[in-house]
Design a protein around this motif. Structure first.
Motif, PDB file in Angstrom:
ATOM      1  N   ILE A  62       0.838  -1.206   0.000  1.00  0.00           N
ATOM      2  CA  ILE A  62       0.000   0.000   0.000  1.00  0.00           C
ATOM      3  C   ILE A  62       0.867   1.248   0.000  1.00  0.00           C
ATOM      4  O   ILE A  62       0.585   2.219  -0.721  1.00  0.00           O
ATOM      5  N   MET A  63       1.932   1.248   0.790  1.00  0.00           N
ATOM      6  CA  MET A  63       2.815   2.413   0.808  1.00  0.00           C
ATOM      7  C   MET A  63       3.567   2.559  -0.513  1.00  0.00           C
ATOM      8  O   MET A  63       3.844   3.680  -0.954  1.00  0.00           O
ATOM      9  N   GLN A  64       3.877   1.452  -1.165  1.00  0.00           N
ATOM     10  CA  GLN A  64       4.509   1.549  -2.488  1.00  0.00           C
ATOM     11  C   GLN A  64       3.530   2.140  -3.504  1.00  0.00           C
ATOM     12  O   GLN A  64       3.923   2.953  -4.350  1.00  0.00           O
ATOM     13  N   ASP A  65       2.259   1.748  -3.433  1.00  0.00           N
ATOM     14  CA  ASP A  65       1.251   2.334  -4.320  1.00  0.00           C
ATOM     15  C   ASP A  65       1.128   3.837  -4.078  1.00  0.00           C
ATOM     16  O   ASP A  65       1.018   4.626  -5.027  1.00  0.00           O
ATOM     17  N   PHE A  66       1.141   4.223  -2.815  1.00  0.00           N
ATOM     18  CA  PHE A  66       1.052   5.645  -2.473  1.00  0.00           C
ATOM     19  C   PHE A  66       2.272   6.404  -2.992  1.00  0.00           C
ATOM     20  O   PHE A  66       2.142   7.489  -3.578  1.00  0.00           O
ATOM     21  N   PHE A  67       3.452   5.836  -2.800  1.00  0.00           N
ATOM     22  CA  PHE A  67       4.677   6.467  -3.310  1.00  0.00           C
ATOM     23  C   PHE A  67       4.610   6.632  -4.823  1.00  0.00           C
ATOM     24  O   PHE A  67       4.979   7.682  -5.366  1.00  0.00           O
ATOM     25  N   ALA A  68       4.144   5.585  -5.516  1.00  0.00           N
ATOM     26  CA  ALA A  68       4.029   5.655  -6.974  1.00  0.00           C
ATOM     27  C   ALA A  68       3.073   6.771  -7.394  1.00  0.00           C
ATOM     28  O   ALA A  68       3.331   7.508  -8.350  1.00  0.00           O
ATOM     29  N   ASP A  69       1.959   6.913  -6.668  1.00  0.00           N
ATOM     30  CA  ASP A  69       0.987   7.957  -6.995  1.00  0.00           C
ATOM     31  C   ASP A  69       1.602   9.351  -6.855  1.00  0.00           C
ATOM     32  O   ASP A  69       1.539  10.171  -7.779  1.00  0.00           O
ATOM     33  N   VAL A  70       2.190   9.631  -5.695  1.00  0.00           N
ATOM     34  CA  VAL A  70       2.629  11.012  -5.439  1.00  0.00           C
ATOM     35  C   VAL A  70       3.857  11.386  -6.262  1.00  0.00           C
ATOM     36  O   VAL A  70       4.075  12.570  -6.550  1.00  0.00           O
ATOM     37  N   THR A  71       4.672  10.396  -6.650  1.00  0.00           N
ATOM     38  CA  THR A  71       5.827  10.712  -7.484  1.00  0.00           C
ATOM     39  C   THR A  71       5.472  10.719  -8.969  1.00  0.00           C
ATOM     40  O   THR A  71       6.305  11.116  -9.791  1.00  0.00           O
ATOM     41  N   ASP A  72       4.254  10.278  -9.285  1.00  0.00           N
ATOM     42  CA  ASP A  72       3.832  10.228 -10.689  1.00  0.00           C
ATOM     43  C   ASP A  72       2.808  11.314 -11.018  1.00  0.00           C
ATOM     44  O   ASP A  72       2.150  11.248 -12.061  1.00  0.00           O
ATOM     45  N   GLY A  73       2.655  12.277 -10.115  1.00  0.00           N
ATOM     46  CA  GLY A  73       1.815  13.428 -10.412  1.00  0.00           C
ATOM     47  C   GLY A  73       0.374  13.332  -9.972  1.00  0.00           C
ATOM     48  O   GLY A  73      -0.420  14.247 -10.241  1.00  0.00           O
ATOM     49  N   VAL A  74      -0.031  12.246  -9.296  1.00  0.00           N
ATOM     50  CA  VAL A  74      -1.398  12.166  -8.776  1.00  0.00           C
ATOM     51  C   VAL A  74      -1.548  13.209  -7.667  1.00  0.00           C
ATOM     52  O   VAL A  74      -0.687  13.305  -6.784  1.00  0.00           O
ATOM     53  N   PRO A  75      -2.594  14.037  -7.688  1.00  0.00           N
ATOM     54  CA  PRO A  75      -2.779  15.041  -6.629  1.00  0.00           C
ATOM     55  C   PRO A  75      -2.751  14.395  -5.251  1.00  0.00           C
ATOM     56  O   PRO A  75      -3.263  13.285  -5.048  1.00  0.00           O
ATOM     57  N   ALA A  76      -2.166  15.104  -4.292  1.00  0.00           N
ATOM     58  CA  ALA A  76      -1.984  14.542  -2.954  1.00  0.00           C
ATOM     59  C   ALA A  76      -3.299  14.094  -2.345  1.00  0.00           C
ATOM     60  O   ALA A  76      -3.375  13.023  -1.722  1.00  0.00           O
ATOM     61  N   ALA A  77      -4.350  14.895  -2.499  1.00  0.00           N
ATOM     62  CA  ALA A  77      -5.638  14.543  -1.890  1.00  0.00           C
ATOM     63  C   ALA A  77      -6.155  13.214  -2.420  1.00  0.00           C
ATOM     64  O   ALA A  77      -6.672  12.380  -1.663  1.00  0.00           O
ATOM     65  N   GLU A  78      -6.024  12.997  -3.728  1.00  0.00           N
ATOM     66  CA  GLU A  78      -6.479  11.751  -4.325  1.00  0.00           C
ATOM     67  C   GLU A  78      -5.596  10.584  -3.881  1.00  0.00           C
ATOM     68  O   GLU A  78      -6.090   9.488  -3.585  1.00  0.00           O
ATOM     69  N   ALA A  79      -4.285  10.808  -3.831  1.00  0.00           N
ATOM     70  CA  ALA A  79      -3.376   9.745  -3.408  1.00  0.00           C
ATOM     71  C   ALA A  79      -3.651   9.337  -1.967  1.00  0.00           C
ATOM     72  O   ALA A  79      -3.646   8.148  -1.631  1.00  0.00           O
ATOM     73  N   VAL A  80      -3.911  10.311  -1.110  1.00  0.00           N
ATOM     74  CA  VAL A  80      -4.210  10.019   0.297  1.00  0.00           C
ATOM     75  C   VAL A  80      -5.530   9.268   0.410  1.00  0.00           C
ATOM     76  O   VAL A  80      -5.654   8.317   1.188  1.00  0.00           O
ATOM     77  N   ARG A  81      -6.530   9.678  -0.370  1.00  0.00           N
ATOM     78  CA  ARG A  81      -7.820   8.992  -0.335  1.00  0.00           C
ATOM     79  C   ARG A  81      -7.664   7.534  -0.736  1.00  0.00           C
ATOM     80  O   ARG A  81      -8.215   6.628  -0.081  1.00  0.00           O
ATOM     81  N   ARG A  82      -6.912   7.278  -1.795  1.00  0.00           N
ATOM     82  CA  ARG A  82      -6.693   5.901  -2.234  1.00  0.00           C
ATOM     83  C   ARG A  82      -5.980   5.087  -1.153  1.00  0.00           C
ATOM     84  O   ARG A  82      -6.366   3.961  -0.842  1.00  0.00           O
ATOM     85  N   ALA A  83      -4.929   5.668  -0.594  1.00  0.00           N
ATOM     86  CA  ALA A  83      -4.114   4.934   0.373  1.00  0.00           C
ATOM     87  C   ALA A  83      -4.895   4.621   1.641  1.00  0.00           C
ATOM     88  O   ALA A  83      -4.845   3.490   2.154  1.00  0.00           O
ATOM     89  N   THR A  84      -5.633   5.583   2.165  1.00  0.00           N
ATOM     90  CA  THR A  84      -6.381   5.325   3.397  1.00  0.00           C
ATOM     91  C   THR A  84      -7.487   4.293   3.153  1.00  0.00           C
ATOM     92  O   THR A  84      -7.780   3.480   4.034  1.00  0.00           O
TER      93      THR A  84
END
Length: 426
Positions: free
Chosen positions: A390-412
């Motif tokens: 899950i943390m790797q998915d979150f890292f991939a999102d935020v380093t690939d330009g996914v907005p932080a709010a969306e990345a946090v929503r997915r991860a939580t």
């Protein structure tokens, strides 16, 4: 970690071979030896063998590899459980105790550990394990010649990363941060430090059965990580390359190839540095920075615990012996060892870095145990599973330009689902 109850044929064969070796060693000369299964290999394995060489009895040490849980399950199925095991997670101690696999143990009167650690190895009011090795997991490593002034707060770390990242993008210097994101435990260590700094009480609550993985504290911690990890130029080769970078390589990027300025990880990073560093310069550390100016940063520790298996002759006695202050002196004299035992004099540490870390661990009210190692079942994490993935998915999102709010929503959402599946929260 192999999912609970699933043991591969390869693991069964390896465990059976180890069981046969133990039986042969135990029968030699008519005297049964005590067998210990450990996760350690290489130098750590050699050092531990030097430790048990001082035990007044024969000790046979077997390295179970990284997945000691699968190894021990296979040995249990084969009826050849070792006498003692050194386990890397308190959750395994609890699980094995509840299954009836372990004998209660009693530490010597020379054994004491920081508050918050001892209770992790208790089940139904009885002790089933003792801590024998610790890891200080709130350190950032750097070369003083490359980074003469270190950041004292989280905001200063973010500002420094932005500045160095901009220079790296122009080809005017190394990237600010190395990160072994291919190893999910590295990312959970980042998360745990930020969370413990922002909301210590919430950190403690997440290890419980009613943990709220979609609450404000978790979202705030992930927001802070997104703020840092999304900085353009933060990592050598970018986020996608970081997801292919293992922990050891991230250390090499700082101390040998000089492609990065800083790397975050535990005191055991010193062993990687000793193998791969270039030149005589000694890397230094600074504490994981707090979000609060002037405040002491978080202190996350991991650890390895010794347990004795049920009906194991000599196992309980060896575990008690391992808690004596003098038992680990051979490892202390060589260096590369951090003890959870606060009765060991600080002067016994030949390594000044670990002497300082041991002193930090004894300060009251600051220490917290590695959260992911306390989580239940597969949620605890392993390659491609649980909180690591899950943390790797979150890292991939935020380093690939996914907005932080969306990345946090997915991860939580993923964290909450994984917690429910493992009976570890909501």
């Amino acid at each position: 970690m192999t999912p609970a109850g699933r043991v591969t044929r390869r693991t069964l064969l390896r465990a059976a071979a180890a069981g046969a070796t133990a039986a042969t060693a135990g029968c030699a000369g008519g005297t049964r030896s005590v067998q210990v299964a450990v996760v350690w290999s290489s130098d750590e394995l050699d050092r531990f063998r030097e430790v048990v060489a001082g035990y007044p009895g024969t000790v046979h040490v077997v390295s179970a590899g990284n997945d000691i849980d699968a190894f021990l399950r296979a040995r249990h199925l084969a009826g050849t459980s070792p006498d003692v095991a050194i386990l890397p997670r308190p959750g395994l101690v609890t699980e094995y105790a509840e299954r009836g696999w372990l004998s209660p143990v009693r530490p010597s009167n020379e054994y004491a550990v920081p508050p918050g650690l001892s209770d992790l190895l208790m089940t139904r009011g009885r002790r089933y394990g003792v801590w024998v090795k610790a890891a200080h997991k709130s350190l950032i490593w750097h070369l003083p010649s490359v980074l003469p002034e270190t950041p004292g707060t989280w905001d200063e770390l973010v500002t420094l990363t932005r500045t160095l990242g901009a220079l790296a993008r122009r080809g005017s210097g190394p990237a600010p941060l190395a990160i072994g994101a291919a190893d999910g435990w590295v990312l959970t260590d980042w998360f745990e430090n930020v969370l413990a700094d922002l909301t210590p009480d919430a950190y403690d609550a997440l290890a419980g059965s009613d943990a709220d993985w979609q609450g404000r504290p978790v979202r705030d911690a992930l927001d802070r990580l997104a703020e840092l990890w999304s900085i353009d130029g933060a990592f050598p080769g970018g986020g996608r390359r970081a997801l292919l970078t293992q922990y050891e390589e991230s250390v090499i990027q700082v101390v040998r190839s000089r492609r990065a300025v800083m790397v975050f990880e535990a005191d055991f990073t010193a062993e990687v540095i000793g193998t791969f560093r270039r030149g005589p310069e000694e890397p230094e550390t600074f504490p994981f920075p707090s979000a609060r100016p002037g405040a002491r940063g978080p202190l996350i520790v991991g650890g390895d615990a010794a347990v004795a298996f049920a009906d194991a002759r000599g196992g309980v006695e060896l575990v008690e012996w391992l808690t004596r202050a003098e038992s680990f002196q051979p490892w202390l004299r060589v260096g590369g060892y951090l003890s959870p035992n606060t009765t060991i004099p600080l002067g016994d540490y030949v390594d000044p870095v670990r002497r300082r870390l041991a002193e930090e661990m004894r300060a009251p009210g600051t220490l917290r145990f590695d959260l992911s190692d306390q989580l239940p079942g597969p949620f605890t994490g392993s390659d491609g599973l649980g909180i690591w993935r899950i943390m790797q998915d979150f890292f991939a999102d935020v380093t690939d330009g996914v907005p932080a709010a969306e990345a946090v929503r997915r991860a939580t959402g993923q964290l909450a689902a994984a917690a429910r599946s493992a009976d570890g929260g909501r």
